[in-house]
Design an enzyme around this catalytic site. Sequence first.
Site, PDB file in Angstrom:
ATOM      1  CB  CYS A  66       2.018   9.819  -8.477  1.00  0.00           C
ATOM      2  SG  CYS A  66       3.601   9.341  -9.236  1.00  0.00           S
ATOM      3  CB  CYS A  80       3.921   2.000  -9.248  1.00  0.00           C
ATOM      4  SG  CYS A  80       3.421   2.900 -10.640  1.00  0.00           S
TER       5      CYS A  80
END
Length: 287
Positions: free
Chosen positions: A206, A92
Amino acid sequence: MRVDLLAGSRHAMPAALLRRPPVILLFDSGLGGLTVLAEVARARPDADIVYAADDAAFPYGRFSEESLSTRVVAVMARLVERFSPDLVVIACNTASTLVLPALRARFAIPFVGTVPAIKPAVAASRSGLVSVLATPGTVARDYTRSLVETYAEGCEVTLVGATGLAAIAEAALRGEPVSDAAIAAEIAPCFVARDGRRTDAVALACTHYPLLVERLRRLAPWPVAWIDPAPAIARRILQLIGPPTERPDAPEATAVFTGEAPSGATRIALAGRGLARVESEPFPLGV
Ligand code: DGL
């Protein structure tokens, strides 16, 4: 791709020297880390995998830095206690660009992070116009700004904080209809045309976004290189814990959710990625 590396030699020993296959914990706010899982499982098919989704707090992109940092460290403490991983992948960008120093200070485990692939995007660009597609949180980080300063090398880097694209990726994975127009609107600011030049490389900063990569390709106003960090993360894991070893039994794979364990199409998608066992480790917001 720049993968944020292990800091400090006190962590540099372990999993390669284990007499058993490693336990690798992949952590994300939701299902985006699945795009990293595939590469990790390919690199270390012998590892026991725990895929942990802090879905009770999804999406991370909207959190203040302080509350996100507190949240990730607290959830990680629970996961480390329960699963005793030999290595953790923070799959992440929104968390990695903020929380890695706090995690490394707190836990004596190697952490591999995921941070925007600005250097490889710049290397892939011929036009000198590069974009970084990320969450609003990642775009706002000092860490991301300093990556741009360090690696832009004369390229013009456009940072795009997409407000809804991670949620769109999750909806698509759940099998819900997502309109082309919604995706096209999220990626539109990545495409810059100036003085006869056009953006030609976009870093997918992302981990949710590679879930949509085929639609991104189709909906792009013109072709660009979409840079996915997952292969570089898998290479970094191999550097840290070495190549796979033989094991007599089958590796285990578990998905754990801090919110409601998913059902329906998401369960099928998880099973299709080797995560047939799905558990819940409730960690509501505000705990
Ligand atoms: N998958 C995440 C990332 O790489 C974050 C998505 C979100 O929770 O906003 O940044």
